[in-house]
Design a protein around this motif. Sequence first.
Motif, PDB file in Angstrom:
ATOM      1  N   VAL A 139     -38.033 -27.308   5.126  1.00  0.00           N
ATOM      2  CA  VAL A 139     -38.147 -27.836   6.480  1.00  0.00           C
ATOM      3  C   VAL A 139     -36.955 -28.709   6.862  1.00  0.00           C
ATOM      4  CG1 VAL A 139     -39.398 -29.945   5.851  1.00  0.00           C
ATOM      5  CG2 VAL A 139     -39.806 -28.862   8.094  1.00  0.00           C
ATOM      6  N   VAL A 140     -36.192 -29.178   5.862  1.00  0.00           N
ATOM      7  CA  VAL A 140     -35.013 -30.011   6.163  1.00  0.00           C
ATOM      8  C   VAL A 140     -33.936 -29.211   6.893  1.00  0.00           C
ATOM      9  CG1 VAL A 140     -35.394 -31.644   4.286  1.00  0.00           C
ATOM     10  CG2 VAL A 140     -34.094 -29.562   3.847  1.00  0.00           C
ATOM     11  N   LYS A 141     -34.062 -27.882   6.956  1.00  0.00           N
ATOM     12  CA  LYS A 141     -33.125 -27.071   7.732  1.00  0.00           C
ATOM     13  C   LYS A 141     -33.423 -27.132   9.231  1.00  0.00           C
ATOM     14  CE  LYS A 141     -32.145 -23.631   4.107  1.00  0.00           C
ATOM     15  NZ  LYS A 141     -32.214 -22.183   3.767  1.00  0.00           N
ATOM     16  N   LEU A 142     -34.558 -27.732   9.573  1.00  0.00           N
ATOM     17  CA  LEU A 142     -34.964 -27.818  10.973  1.00  0.00           C
ATOM     18  C   LEU A 142     -34.372 -29.088  11.587  1.00  0.00           C
ATOM     19  CD1 LEU A 142     -36.738 -26.508  13.172  1.00  0.00           C
ATOM     20  CD2 LEU A 142     -38.638 -27.915  12.342  1.00  0.00           C
ATOM     21  N   PRO A 143     -33.464 -28.980  12.560  1.00  0.00           N
ATOM     22  CA  PRO A 143     -32.820 -30.170  13.140  1.00  0.00           C
ATOM     23  C   PRO A 143     -33.818 -31.190  13.680  1.00  0.00           C
ATOM     24  CG  PRO A 143     -31.675 -28.181  13.838  1.00  0.00           C
ATOM     25  CD  PRO A 143     -32.918 -27.726  13.136  1.00  0.00           C
ATOM     26  N   ALA A 144     -34.907 -30.738  14.281  1.00  0.00           N
ATOM     27  CA  ALA A 144     -35.882 -31.670  14.839  1.00  0.00           C
ATOM     28  C   ALA A 144     -36.550 -32.494  13.742  1.00  0.00           C
ATOM     29  CB  ALA A 144     -36.935 -30.908  15.644  1.00  0.00           C
ATOM     30  N   TYR A 145     -36.798 -31.887  12.600  1.00  0.00           N
ATOM     31  CA  TYR A 145     -37.398 -32.622  11.472  1.00  0.00           C
ATOM     32  C   TYR A 145     -36.442 -33.698  10.977  1.00  0.00           C
ATOM     33  CZ  TYR A 145     -39.016 -33.690   6.768  1.00  0.00           C
ATOM     34  OH  TYR A 145     -39.404 -34.348   5.630  1.00  0.00           O
ATOM     35  N   VAL A 146     -35.180 -33.352  10.812  1.00  0.00           N
ATOM     36  CA  VAL A 146     -34.177 -34.322  10.357  1.00  0.00           C
ATOM     37  C   VAL A 146     -34.076 -35.480  11.342  1.00  0.00           C
ATOM     38  CG1 VAL A 146     -31.734 -34.658   9.824  1.00  0.00           C
ATOM     39  CG2 VAL A 146     -32.897 -32.553   9.105  1.00  0.00           C
ATOM     40  N   ALA A 147     -34.097 -35.156  12.643  1.00  0.00           N
ATOM     41  CA  ALA A 147     -34.027 -36.200  13.668  1.00  0.00           C
ATOM     42  C   ALA A 147     -35.246 -37.117  13.593  1.00  0.00           C
ATOM     43  CB  ALA A 147     -33.918 -35.568  15.048  1.00  0.00           C
TER      44      ALA A 147
END
Length: 371
Positions: free
Chosen positions: A202-210
């Motif tokens: 899931v760390v590939k998802l920009p929204a999750y990182v944000a």
Amino acid sequence: MNLRSLILALIVALMMALVGCASKNHAPDQTPPVLVSEDTWRQVDWDIVTASLTAKGSAKDYARSSMANWRDLAYQRTEADFIPWFTGYWTQQWLTLKVAWYKVSTGKETDPAKRMANYLQEQYHNRVLDPVAKQIDPGAVMEQTTKLYIQLLGTQLQGIAPRYDVPLDQLDRRFKDIPAIELAPPPNRNASLYQIIHIDPVVKLPAYVALVNQIRNTPSGAGAGPSDASISSVAQRTSEKLEATLPTRGVAGAVAAAVGRVAGTMISLAVSGFGAIAHEKERSEMVEQLRVILSAALDDERRNLMDNPTAGVMAGVYHLSGHIEGSLIKTFTPSVELEPIPQDLPPPGEQPLQDNKSDEQAPSDDGKATE
């Protein structure tokens, strides 16, 4: 029938067969799409809410256990390092000198207790919170708890399609319509339920990182440590007590006269009027008072890290579950009994913490667990 007529009949029959096959192959698929009733979709939506609630409960159990361990380690470190340092004879002499120096160098514009609070806050981080974070970092616990929620939620949702005979493509479209992360400004800071359970990792998802970065950067967020108010309480008492001893120690005058001189000279002047024997008589009482204050501060911080919806270790889970459940739960009010998820599932890539203590089993003031 002669041979010529027979051959002609066979040719005509073959051509008709070929035309029939071609027509069949090029005819549009007449299979109608599966129609899912509104009642079925309502039940699907409720199952999504149920899965989210159950996954959230399991993630909270993991976070609670982790933060109980964090509190234990912080308390042990406080007892072993900060309290002996703070109540030591030479530390008290140094703090007395600092209070006197604050009064001389800042005058009435700055409260010496406030400067002392900043100094003690820095010392507490260096001696207690930073070493403990190397073993259990509340910020890391927040990430692990969020990933555990996503993992358990995805596992629960896998059973919906076969349960109701809903085509996967239609179910995926349903998931894509359900918001999971909504941060300003969009669009790269938004994500759907479909995205969070299908993008691996899931760390590939920009929204999750944000989302993770926003929680980590929130003031008083995961890992910030006991609040300034707790340390300020210690600093206020310390400053007042040490300030009251200045006349007997002669430190105020010594520091005022020593501006510009080497620190060693000032320290010798600061300690000249106060004996180690007198200090030891007061030390046991000082230790007990400090133990009570800091133990209560750690309990408050653990509760804050568990309950704070925007900056605590459950903040990521609360953000995700709040959007998922909030977008669906308004459309129905059925009563469904939740099925618990097994509690022995670790977060992705992590080993579970071997501790089953509850909030009621935190160490007491003497460092022992209480029932």
